[in-house]
Scaffold this motif. Structure first.
Motif: not given
Length: 297
Positions: A213-215, A218-222, A266-269
């Motif tokens: 989803g949105r980026e 420092s994070a993006y959405e799955l 909401e993932r912070h890789p």
């Protein structure tokens, strides 16, 4: 000569009269003696409308009528000792059952219990309802027979609002109940009930697809799309559990519940390099989705 001629002419006329006088008169047929009209057995001794009943006895004729109360029933004579009838659609109760022959003879009257007609439920369509389904998705059709106007569907013993379609079809809306098997039964207005059918409420979570989803910096959405997601669901991402509750200050990642069919992770890789991520949704009751694998940072 004249006398002889007269005699010859008279003889042919007299012969039929003499022959008729010598012919014996026809005998009158002997009177038919009928056995007394009696009933020895009634099988079954009680039943619901539509049940076939066999009466065994003596003195039955093709003109013997069967009465249930004041209603004459169409009867079939089998041999000379059996009569069969089909019970009519009458209110339940105890009726006098007796026979009447064409010569006016009647049998003894027997008390016959006419039972309420039991509905027959044969199948549910669908027989599985998803826990998070809504509206028409929760409508269940009941197929069967002998449904009467006013028949009700019962789920685990509780009456539900029921739509009468025909004597062979009803429908109801599955209420919000717990996951698992539930008992469905149909009862006619007389309270006579059908056998029990099973309705399964499926609350197992399922991940159908995962998209990015949105980026952010420092994070993006799955975005997880599927079914049977709950407000209390937990996402397990590569062994790490992420909940939908209040975010802990030290925890950067979070799970957002958007509805029964969608969750946002909401993932912070720590590394922008794509890798395979294994995802699984676990509900509060312990039911788990199958593992879903996606390639993402």
């Amino acid at each position: 000569m004249l006398r002889k001629l007269f005699f010859l002419l008279l003889v042919p006329l007299l012969l039929p009269i003499v022959a008729a006088a010598q012919t014996p008169a026809p005998k009158k047929p002997a009177a038919v003696t009928l056995f007394p009209l009696s009933v020895l057995s009634i099988i079954p001794a009680q039943g619901e409308p539509g049940t076939a009943v066999t009466l065994n006895g003596t003195g039955f004729t093709t003109g013997t009528a069967v009465f249930l109360g004041t209603r004459q029933l169409p009867a079939t004579l089998v041999g000379n000792r059996l009569l069969t009838v089909e019970l009519p659609d009458l209110p339940p109760g105890v009726y006098a059952l007796y026979l009447k022959r064409e010569d006016g003879s009647t049998s003894r009257a027997f008390n016959f219990a006419l039972q309420p007609q039991k509905p027959v439920a044969t199948s549910l369509s669908p027989d599985t309802v998803t826990a998070c389904s809504t509206g028409r998705e929760r409508e269940v059709a009941v197929a069967g027979a002998k449904f009467q106007p006013g028949a009700r569907v019962f789920l685990d013993g509780a009456a539900l609002t029921t739509r009468f379609i025909s004597p062979a079809a009803l429908s109801f809306t599955a209420p919000a109940v717990g996951a698992g098997l539930h008992q469905v039964q149909v009862k006619n207005p007389s309270d006579a009930g059908s056998g029990v059918l099973a309705l399964f409420i499926d609350a197992k979570p399922e991940i159908a697809s995962v998209t990015i989803g949105r980026e952010f910096v420092s994070a993006y959405e799955l975005v997880l799309t599927g079914k049977n997601f709950q407000q209390s669901s937990v996402l397990v991402a590569d062994g790490k559990r992420v909940g939908t509750g209040e975010q802990i200050a030290t925890e950067r990642e979070r799970l957002i519940y958007l509805g029964c069919n969608q969750l946002v992770y909401e993932r912070h890789p720590y590394d922008p390099t794509p890798k395979e991520i294994r995802l699984q949704v676990v509900n509060q009751n312990g039911e788990e989705s199958a593992l879903f694998t996606i390639s993402a940072p």
